[in-house]
Motif scaffolding. Structure first.
Motif, mmCIF file in Angstrom:
data_model
loop_
_atom_site.group_PDB
_atom_site.id
_atom_site.type_symbol
_atom_site.label_atom_id
_atom_site.label_comp_id
_atom_site.label_asym_id
_atom_site.label_seq_id
_atom_site.Cartn_x
_atom_site.Cartn_y
_atom_site.Cartn_z
ATOM 1 N N HIS A 183 0.852 -1.190 0.000
ATOM 2 C CA HIS A 183 0.000 0.000 0.000
ATOM 3 C C HIS A 183 0.885 1.237 0.000
ATOM 4 O O HIS A 183 1.656 1.459 0.935
ATOM 5 C CB HIS A 183 -0.894 -0.020 1.248
ATOM 6 C CG HIS A 183 -1.839 1.138 1.328
ATOM 7 N ND1 HIS A 183 -2.579 1.422 2.453
ATOM 8 C CD2 HIS A 183 -2.191 2.095 0.423
ATOM 9 C CE1 HIS A 183 -3.322 2.482 2.247
ATOM 10 N NE2 HIS A 183 -3.111 2.917 1.023
ATOM 11 N N VAL A 184 0.789 2.042 -1.037
ATOM 12 C CA VAL A 184 1.494 3.318 -1.078
ATOM 13 C C VAL A 184 0.580 4.357 -0.447
ATOM 14 O O VAL A 184 -0.475 4.699 -1.003
ATOM 15 C CB VAL A 184 1.866 3.720 -2.517
ATOM 16 C CG1 VAL A 184 2.663 5.025 -2.500
ATOM 17 C CG2 VAL A 184 2.673 2.618 -3.201
ATOM 18 N N LEU A 185 0.970 4.842 0.711
ATOM 19 C CA LEU A 185 0.129 5.717 1.531
ATOM 20 C C LEU A 185 0.907 6.977 1.875
ATOM 21 O O LEU A 185 1.925 6.915 2.566
ATOM 22 C CB LEU A 185 -0.294 4.982 2.809
ATOM 23 C CG LEU A 185 -1.051 5.781 3.868
ATOM 24 C CD1 LEU A 185 -2.394 6.247 3.321
ATOM 25 C CD2 LEU A 185 -1.256 4.920 5.114
ATOM 26 N N ASP A 186 0.430 8.119 1.382
ATOM 27 C CA ASP A 186 1.137 9.367 1.654
ATOM 28 C C ASP A 186 0.183 10.527 1.372
ATOM 29 O O ASP A 186 -0.404 10.607 0.289
ATOM 30 C CB ASP A 186 2.386 9.488 0.772
ATOM 31 C CG ASP A 186 3.384 10.495 1.296
ATOM 32 O OD1 ASP A 186 2.975 11.643 1.556
ATOM 33 O OD2 ASP A 186 4.567 10.137 1.455
ATOM 34 N N THR A 188 5.022 3.251 -10.807
ATOM 35 C CA THR A 188 6.221 2.709 -11.442
ATOM 36 C C THR A 188 7.308 2.439 -10.405
ATOM 37 O O THR A 188 7.949 1.378 -10.408
ATOM 38 C CB THR A 188 6.741 3.688 -12.506
ATOM 39 O OG1 THR A 188 5.765 3.816 -13.540
ATOM 40 C CG2 THR A 188 8.050 3.204 -13.110
ATOM 41 N N ASN A 189 7.499 3.388 -9.498
ATOM 42 C CA ASN A 189 8.511 3.215 -8.463
ATOM 43 C C ASN A 189 8.113 2.130 -7.467
ATOM 44 O O ASN A 189 8.981 1.414 -6.947
ATOM 45 C CB ASN A 189 8.752 4.541 -7.749
ATOM 46 C CG ASN A 189 9.629 5.483 -8.558
ATOM 47 O OD1 ASN A 189 10.839 5.465 -8.456
ATOM 48 N ND2 ASN A 189 9.003 6.296 -9.392
ATOM 49 N N ILE A 217 6.024 7.967 -0.200
ATOM 50 C CA ILE A 217 6.699 8.277 -1.465
ATOM 51 C C ILE A 217 8.203 8.415 -1.235
ATOM 52 O O ILE A 217 9.000 8.113 -2.124
ATOM 53 C CB ILE A 217 6.117 9.538 -2.130
ATOM 54 C CG1 ILE A 217 6.228 10.751 -1.204
ATOM 55 C CG2 ILE A 217 4.675 9.306 -2.545
ATOM 56 C CD1 ILE A 217 5.861 12.062 -1.906
ATOM 57 N N ALA A 218 8.590 8.849 -0.036
ATOM 58 C CA ALA A 218 10.029 8.956 0.265
ATOM 59 C C ALA A 218 10.684 7.583 0.231
ATOM 60 O O ALA A 218 11.830 7.440 -0.217
ATOM 61 C CB ALA A 218 10.233 9.617 1.629
ATOM 62 N N ASP A 219 9.950 6.562 0.699
ATOM 63 C CA ASP A 219 10.482 5.198 0.659
ATOM 64 C C ASP A 219 10.741 4.750 -0.771
ATOM 65 O O ASP A 219 11.587 3.884 -1.021
ATOM 66 C CB ASP A 219 9.500 4.225 1.321
ATOM 67 C CG ASP A 219 9.321 4.510 2.805
ATOM 68 O OD1 ASP A 219 10.286 4.952 3.448
ATOM 69 O OD2 ASP A 219 8.189 4.290 3.310
ATOM 70 N N ALA A 261 1.498 11.707 -12.299
ATOM 71 C CA ALA A 261 2.108 11.528 -10.983
ATOM 72 C C ALA A 261 1.763 10.168 -10.404
ATOM 73 O O ALA A 261 2.604 9.510 -9.775
ATOM 74 C CB ALA A 261 1.650 12.638 -10.045
ATOM 75 N N THR A 262 0.521 9.746 -10.606
ATOM 76 C CA THR A 262 0.111 8.433 -10.112
ATOM 77 C C THR A 262 0.898 7.332 -10.800
ATOM 78 O O THR A 262 1.361 6.376 -10.158
ATOM 79 C CB THR A 262 -1.401 8.227 -10.335
ATOM 80 O OG1 THR A 262 -2.121 9.284 -9.686
ATOM 81 C CG2 THR A 262 -1.857 6.886 -9.771
#
Length: 268
Positions: free
Chosen positions: A87-90, A106-107, A211-213, A100-101
């Motif tokens: 889960h990308v949570l930010d 992608t990352n 997102i920093a991760d 941006a999504t």
């Protein structure tokens, strides 16, 4: 271990009343949210590939981007049979546009081990543009096989093939792995989670990463940095009753139908 990444999304229930907030983003807090049905078709394909090639050792990972609560879509994916979820949570992602999504996703995909296949639905039910998978494929520099109704993977040949059905006909597509594919709701129907899967989904701890991760900068995402801006919105007009043509005069009726179709450029 080769990974199949499945993109899933928590969306407002189709039957919910949807409203926009003052900034013209969708109010997701006051609607019932569910996993997008098309994502279940994508997950089904991933599970079938894993089951068809046990010796290949495929692992299925579901990924989502969204606020707190979006992990419910991931739990449904685990209940169906996914091995893991991410889960990308930010908060910085709020209001992000499709570019941006796609960059964030992608990352997230790149953070997984040995991704051989990315599977997504052809279009989400809340946006419906179908643009995200193609942009991700471009960012990842992967071949994209889109709008598939069926697919087959050959691990030995490191290839994937599938059938795309459109208004123009049926096409057989093939590409080397790794690759990205999208499926339609004409693909194999998704399975119902069994009791074991449901219990596993309840107990599974789903990691949430920022997102920093992922190495994504705050100035690359969010509504303030979107490439497009919504400045106005209006509700769709109520559907009007259609025109009724009575068959009192066959010639006049035929002409009226032809005129109706010509006005709408439906005759060639």
């Amino acid at each position: 271990m080769p990974t199949i990444a499945v993109l899933v999304k928590n969306v407002p229930d189709t039957w919910s009343t949807k409203d926009l907030k003052d900034d013209y983003t969708l109010d997701r807090e006051n609607v019932d949210a569910v996993i997008d049905e098309i994502n279940e078709y994508a997950m089904e394909q991933a599970l079938r590939i894993r089951e068809a090639h046990p010796d290949a050792g495929y692992s299925v990972t579901a990924i989502t981007i969204g606020p707190k609560g979006a992990e419910e879509a991931l739990r449904k994916a685990i209940a169906m049979g996914a091995d893991s979820a991410l889960h990308v949570l930010d908060d910085a992602l709020a209001g992000s546009d499709v570019l941006a999504t796609a960059w964030t996703m992608t990352n997230a995909i790149n953070s997984l081990e040995d991704v051989q296949l990315v599977i997504a639905g052809n279009a989400s039910s809340d946006a419906g543009t179908g643009a995200l998978p193609g942009i991700i494929a471009e960012y990842l520099q992967l071949p994209a096989l889109t709008h598939l109704t069926s697919m087959q993977v050959d691990p030995a040949a490191a290839s994937i093939s599938g059938t795309r059905v459109s208004n123009e006909g049926s096409y057989e597509l093939r590409a080397g792995l790794p690759a990205l594919v999208t499926v339609t709701d004409q693909a194999d129907r998704p399975r119902f989670p069994n009791f074991k899967g449901i219990m596993a989904a309840k107990k599974t701890e789903i990691p949430a990463i920022s997102i920093a991760d992922l190495g994504v900068a705050a100035e690359q995402v969010g509504q303030a940095h979107a490439a497009t801006v919504v400045t106005n919105a209006a509700r769709r007009p109520e559907r009007q009753a259609g025109e009724v043509i009575r068959d009192n005069d066959s010639a006049a009726t035929a002409k009226a139908i032809v005129d109706f179709l010509e006005e709408r450029k439906l005759l060639s």
